[in-house]
Motif scaffolding. Structure first.
Motif, short mmCIF file in Angstrom:
data_model
loop_
_atom_site.label_atom_id
_atom_site.label_comp_id
_atom_site.label_asym_id
_atom_site.label_seq_id
_atom_site.Cartn_x
_atom_site.Cartn_y
_atom_site.Cartn_z
N MET A 39 0.05 -1.64 0.77
CA MET A 39 -0.56 0.01 0.61
C MET A 39 1.07 1.26 0.14
N ALA A 40 1.93 0.62 0.74
CA ALA A 40 2.93 2.53 0.55
C ALA A 40 3.48 2.62 -0.32
N GLU A 41 3.88 1.35 -1.40
CA GLU A 41 4.33 1.84 -2.69
C GLU A 41 3.83 2.48 -3.67
N GLN A 42 2.31 2.35 -3.20
CA GLN A 42 1.37 3.44 -3.81
C GLN A 42 1.20 4.80 -3.98
N SER A 43 0.71 5.05 -2.52
CA SER A 43 1.13 6.10 -2.58
C SER A 43 2.75 7.31 -2.60
N LEU A 44 3.72 6.14 -2.97
CA LEU A 44 5.10 6.87 -2.91
C LEU A 44 4.82 7.01 -4.46
N GLN A 45 4.54 6.48 -5.41
CA GLN A 45 4.58 6.70 -6.42
C GLN A 45 2.96 7.83 -6.88
N GLY A 46 2.37 7.67 -6.05
CA GLY A 46 1.47 8.93 -6.40
C GLY A 46 2.51 10.43 -5.75
N ILE A 47 2.72 9.94 -4.94
CA ILE A 47 3.38 11.91 -4.44
C ILE A 47 5.01 11.67 -5.57
N LYS A 48 5.43 10.50 -5.35
CA LYS A 48 6.94 10.77 -6.98
C LYS A 48 6.39 11.73 -8.21
N ARG A 49 5.21 11.52 -8.23
CA ARG A 49 4.55 12.47 -9.52
C ARG A 49 5.03 13.53 -9.96
N VAL A 50 4.09 14.21 -8.41
CA VAL A 50 3.85 15.57 -7.42
C VAL A 50 5.59 16.89 -7.41
N VAL A 51 6.27 15.41 -6.82
CA VAL A 51 7.78 15.65 -7.44
C VAL A 51 8.26 15.92 -8.32
N ASP A 52 8.24 15.15 -9.34
CA ASP A 52 8.45 15.16 -10.61
C ASP A 52 8.08 16.20 -11.31
N GLU A 53 7.17 16.73 -11.11
CA GLU A 53 6.58 18.15 -11.26
C GLU A 53 7.07 19.37 -11.19
N GLY A 54 7.42 19.02 -9.84
CA GLY A 54 8.30 19.95 -9.63
C GLY A 54 7.85 20.85 -8.11
N ALA A 55 6.84 19.87 -7.84
CA ALA A 55 5.59 21.05 -6.55
C ALA A 55 6.20 20.24 -5.19
N HIS A 56 7.32 21.09 -4.75
CA HIS A 56 7.96 19.88 -3.80
C HIS A 56 7.45 20.16 -2.62
N TYR A 57 7.04 21.70 -2.40
CA TYR A 57 5.98 21.56 -0.94
C TYR A 57 4.56 21.19 -1.06
N GLU A 58 4.08 21.08 -1.94
CA GLU A 58 2.81 20.11 -2.12
C GLU A 58 3.47 18.29 -1.80
N ALA A 59 4.28 18.00 -2.74
CA ALA A 59 4.15 16.48 -2.24
C ALA A 59 5.35 16.06 -0.97
N GLN A 60 5.55 17.56 0.12
CA GLN A 60 6.14 17.59 1.49
C GLN A 60 5.18 17.47 2.43
N GLN A 61 3.81 18.56 2.23
CA GLN A 61 2.57 17.88 2.86
C GLN A 61 2.03 16.40 2.39
N MET A 62 1.96 15.96 1.34
CA MET A 62 1.47 14.90 1.28
C MET A 62 2.05 13.45 1.62
N TYR A 63 3.49 13.85 1.69
CA TYR A 63 4.08 12.70 2.51
C TYR A 63 3.52 12.70 3.86
N LYS A 64 4.10 13.76 4.67
CA LYS A 64 2.98 14.41 6.05
C LYS A 64 1.71 13.59 6.16
N THR A 65 0.99 13.98 5.15
CA THR A 65 -0.40 13.34 4.89
C THR A 65 -0.59 12.04 6.07
N VAL A 66 0.18 11.79 4.82
CA VAL A 66 0.16 9.90 4.49
C VAL A 66 0.37 9.27 5.86
N HIS A 67 2.03 9.64 5.99
CA HIS A 67 2.05 8.97 6.97
C HIS A 67 1.57 9.43 8.37
#
Length: 312
Positions: free
Chosen positions: A1-29
């Protein structure tokens, strides 16, 4: 399950939205943690920290790393192989010094943005060391101290020698410690070389714990031996004192220790810091009472040593 979440957030990072990705990491954690899915919650923070560091977003990576160590503390995670691996994995992502030679950043002019980068990385290194210390990490904690010493030395060289020495003194890389000292000795005044070495030897001894006294005496001797490989030890009364003091401690002789303090008082009085360290050594090895506020060495690491002075 964690792998699916990580792949989703990685796409956000790849788009350059690092702050948004940061919040997503925290929320999912937090979501996984609340559900009791602890390993998944740890994995989210680990991988998030590693990815943010890999893409050059140091503050974001450090914050996620600090969250993981905080979670370990709150969850009372023991010193498992997996827990250590996660921390090491994150620390591997810290920025490499601009010059990764054994002589470090000799000019010592790492200021401004680079200086802030070092301080930011030290937040994560220090948190990892403190967690390891509480867990009785032993060899792993010493490796973290060596890692911290090499990191600071590589980025800031002699300008942070005091902090570098504090970490090396609690580690086990005596060759690296000796090399840093010898580099500073070559840059400094010849008359001060024995002071650099004496401070280092006494630091190694002063950081000893009651269950490792013999080991620390051996370590102090190893430091002198490694230094001798790089650069001849100065033939001064202070160096003779250090060599004899190691012998006194090896024999567990409080009487000989006191005799050395009296005999070499003039040499030891050249630098007030030596007196503080000697008091700590005497307390640790012979149970002498302190006469000043030098206690709490681990807690006072940054206060005591972070503002390292130049070598000259």
């Amino acid at each position: 399950m964690a792998e699916q979440s990580l792949q989703g957030i990685k796409r956000v990072v790849d788009e350059g939205a690092h702050y948004e990705a940061q919040q997503m990491y925290k929320t999912v954690h937090h979501r996984y943690h609340t559900k009791g899915m602890l390993e998944d919650s740890y994995k989210i923070l680990e991988e998030g920290a590693v990815l943010q560091l890999a893409t050059g977003h140091l503050t974001c990576g450090v914050e996620l790393g600090l969250m993981l160590i905080e979670a370990y503390e709150k969850d009372e995670v023991g010193l498992t192989e997996e827990a250590c691996r996660r921390v090491d994995h994150m620390l591997d992502g810290l920025p490499e010094p601009p010059t990764c030679s054994s002589e470090g950043s000799i000019d010592g002019n790492c200021k401004g943005t680079e200086g802030s980068k070092v301080d930011e990385a030290l937040r994560l290194l220090t948190a990892a060391i403190k967690w390891g210390h509480k867990q009785g990490a032993g060899a792993w904690e010493r490796r973290l101290h060596d890692r911290a010493a090499r990191f600071v030395w590589g980025w800031q060289g002699w300008s942070r020698l005091a902090l570098v020495s504090a970490h090396y003194a609690q580690g086990s890389d005596w060759q690296g410690f000796a090399s840093a000292l010898a580099t500073c000795a070559r840059m400094g005044e010849p008359c001060e070389e024995d002071l650099f070495v004496a401070r280092a030897v006494l630091q190694v001894l002063a950081w000893a714990r009651v269950d490792q006294l013999a080991d620390r005496v051996s370590s102090a001797q190893s430091l002198l031996t490694e230094y001798q490989e790089d650069r001849l030890l100065p033939e001064t009364p202070l160096m003779h004192c250090m060599q004899l003091m190691i012998q006194a401690l090896n024999k567990n002789s409080a009487t000989l220790f006191q005799m050395l303090l009296n005999k070499y008082d003039a040499s030891l009085s050249r630098d007030p810091s030596l007196s503080h360290l000697l008091q700590k050594v005497e307390q640790v090895f012979f149970g002498a009472q302190q006469t000043n506020g030098f206690g709490g060495m681990l807690g006072g690491l940054m206060q005591m040593l972070a503002g390292g002075a130049p070598c000259s």
